[in-house]
Design a protein around this motif. Structure first.
Motif, mmCIF file in Angstrom:
data_model
loop_
_atom_site.group_PDB
_atom_site.id
_atom_site.type_symbol
_atom_site.label_atom_id
_atom_site.label_comp_id
_atom_site.label_asym_id
_atom_site.label_seq_id
_atom_site.Cartn_x
_atom_site.Cartn_y
_atom_site.Cartn_z
ATOM 1 N N HIS A 151 -3.830 8.850 9.826
ATOM 2 C CA HIS A 151 -3.498 10.400 9.775
ATOM 3 C C HIS A 151 -3.172 10.642 11.012
ATOM 4 C CE1 HIS A 151 -3.111 10.851 5.180
ATOM 5 N NE2 HIS A 151 -4.214 10.035 5.690
ATOM 6 N N THR A 193 -5.919 -2.838 4.575
ATOM 7 C CA THR A 193 -5.181 -2.140 5.395
ATOM 8 C C THR A 193 -5.679 -0.860 5.484
ATOM 9 O OG1 THR A 193 -4.703 -0.621 3.268
ATOM 10 C CG2 THR A 193 -2.701 -2.185 3.886
ATOM 11 N N ILE A 218 6.408 7.770 5.597
ATOM 12 C CA ILE A 218 5.196 7.444 5.272
ATOM 13 C C ILE A 218 6.148 5.752 6.674
ATOM 14 C CG2 ILE A 218 3.517 5.303 4.373
ATOM 15 C CD1 ILE A 218 3.501 7.714 2.506
ATOM 16 N N ILE A 270 -5.679 3.989 6.986
ATOM 17 C CA ILE A 270 -4.370 4.710 6.878
ATOM 18 C C ILE A 270 -4.787 5.793 7.916
ATOM 19 C CG2 ILE A 270 -3.761 6.905 5.030
ATOM 20 C CD1 ILE A 270 -3.762 4.869 3.201
ATOM 21 N N ILE A 297 0.370 3.533 7.744
ATOM 22 C CA ILE A 297 0.006 2.669 6.744
ATOM 23 C C ILE A 297 -0.401 1.167 7.569
ATOM 24 C CG2 ILE A 297 -0.960 0.972 5.153
ATOM 25 C CD1 ILE A 297 0.691 3.883 3.233
ATOM 26 N N MET A 330 2.950 10.027 7.885
ATOM 27 C CA MET A 330 1.282 9.503 7.548
ATOM 28 C C MET A 330 1.189 7.615 7.711
ATOM 29 S SD MET A 330 0.117 7.759 4.295
ATOM 30 C CE MET A 330 -0.184 9.777 3.376
ATOM 31 N N LYS A 337 0.656 -1.253 -0.058
ATOM 32 C CA LYS A 337 -0.201 -0.067 -0.119
ATOM 33 C C LYS A 337 0.824 0.912 0.026
ATOM 34 C CE LYS A 337 -3.721 2.197 0.602
ATOM 35 N NZ LYS A 337 -4.879 1.823 -0.833
ATOM 36 N N ALA A 338 1.859 1.069 0.781
ATOM 37 C CA ALA A 338 2.916 2.073 1.064
ATOM 38 C C ALA A 338 3.266 2.861 -0.664
ATOM 39 C CB ALA A 338 3.860 2.264 1.611
#
Ligand code: DER
Length: 224
Positions: free
Chosen positions: A223, A219, A116, A221, A212, A210, A13-14
């Motif tokens: 913030h 997943t 990230i 996410i 993940i 961020m 995903k990253a």
């Protein structure tokens, strides 16, 4: 195994946040394997990026997957860094260094416009410290630092590999220091950094933009 599945989900995903033309900081560890593999696929599909590896292992994976590499003699900024973590608290402060690459990781991650962190859900904690804090130290006189940290109430252990002291990519030693619960990570980081011979700590404070998280359902996410 379920944890590997979650790492793969988070790591892949990253890679979606990598854009054409970027200089990308490549973190280290088993989650980053999946990120690096995915970025390699993106490169083969035609996006042009350059990676800066945070360890020999990461550099080898990047070469295996066809990611062009660069370094700080050629680029002065990192657009995006992607990395793993051993612990992530509610402020997105991290303990890193389980894989022994914390110094180059912190250099790259702190030079990046955006950081990230990709991790399986077991890394999320209320407070840092259950994972022993890695501290990179100059080998000469490390015993003195070990004593000083022990007086803080920790139990510093010299990281070893095959019966010998583990040596980092930078030629240093690592003390794994169990603090159990770190209530003020910034204060502890500054205290440790003030000790002569300490190169860097695995406390990554106020650096993460961020997170993940890989879960069995997919997943998530997060913030700040
Ligand atoms: O050593 C490190 O800092 C790694 O990023 C580590 O924290 C995460 O390793 P993992 O992805 O293999 O769990």
């Amino acid at each position: 195994e379920d944890k590997d599945f979650k790492k793969k989900l988070a790591g892949e995903k990253a890679a979606e946040f990598v854009k054409d033309g970027m200089v990308v900081g490549l973190g280290s560890g088993s989650t980053m394997y999946w990120t690096i593999k995915k970025i390699g696929e993106q490169v083969s599909e035609g996006i042009a990026i350059q990676g800066i590896p945070s360890s020999v292992q990461t550099a080898n994976w990047a070469k295996e997957f066809g990611i062009p590499l660069t370094d700080f003699s050629k680029v002065k900024q990192v657009d995006l860094a992607i990395d793993g973590a051993d612990e992530i608290d509610q402020n997105f402060d991290l303990i890193k260094g389980g894989g022994g690459s914390l110094v180059r990781e912190k250099i790259i991650d702190s030079a990046a416009g955006q950081l990230i962190i990709a991790a399986d859900d077991s890394k999320l904690v209320k407070a840092l410290g259950a994972f022993p804090l890695p501290v990179e130290v100059v080998p000469f006189g490390y015993e003195i630092i070990k004593e000083k940290i022990a007086r803080l109430g920790s139990e510093p252990v010299l990281r070893s590999q095959n019966g010998k002291a583990f040596v980092t990519d930078n030629g240093n030693y690592i003390l794994d220091c169990l603090f159990s619960e770190i209530t003020d990570p910034k204060k502890l980081h500054n205290l440790l950094k003030s000790m002569v011979g300490v190169v860097e700590t695995g406390l990554f404070i106020n650096m993460t933009d961020m997170v993940i998280i890989g879960k069995s359902t997919g997943t998530e996410i997060l913030h700040k």
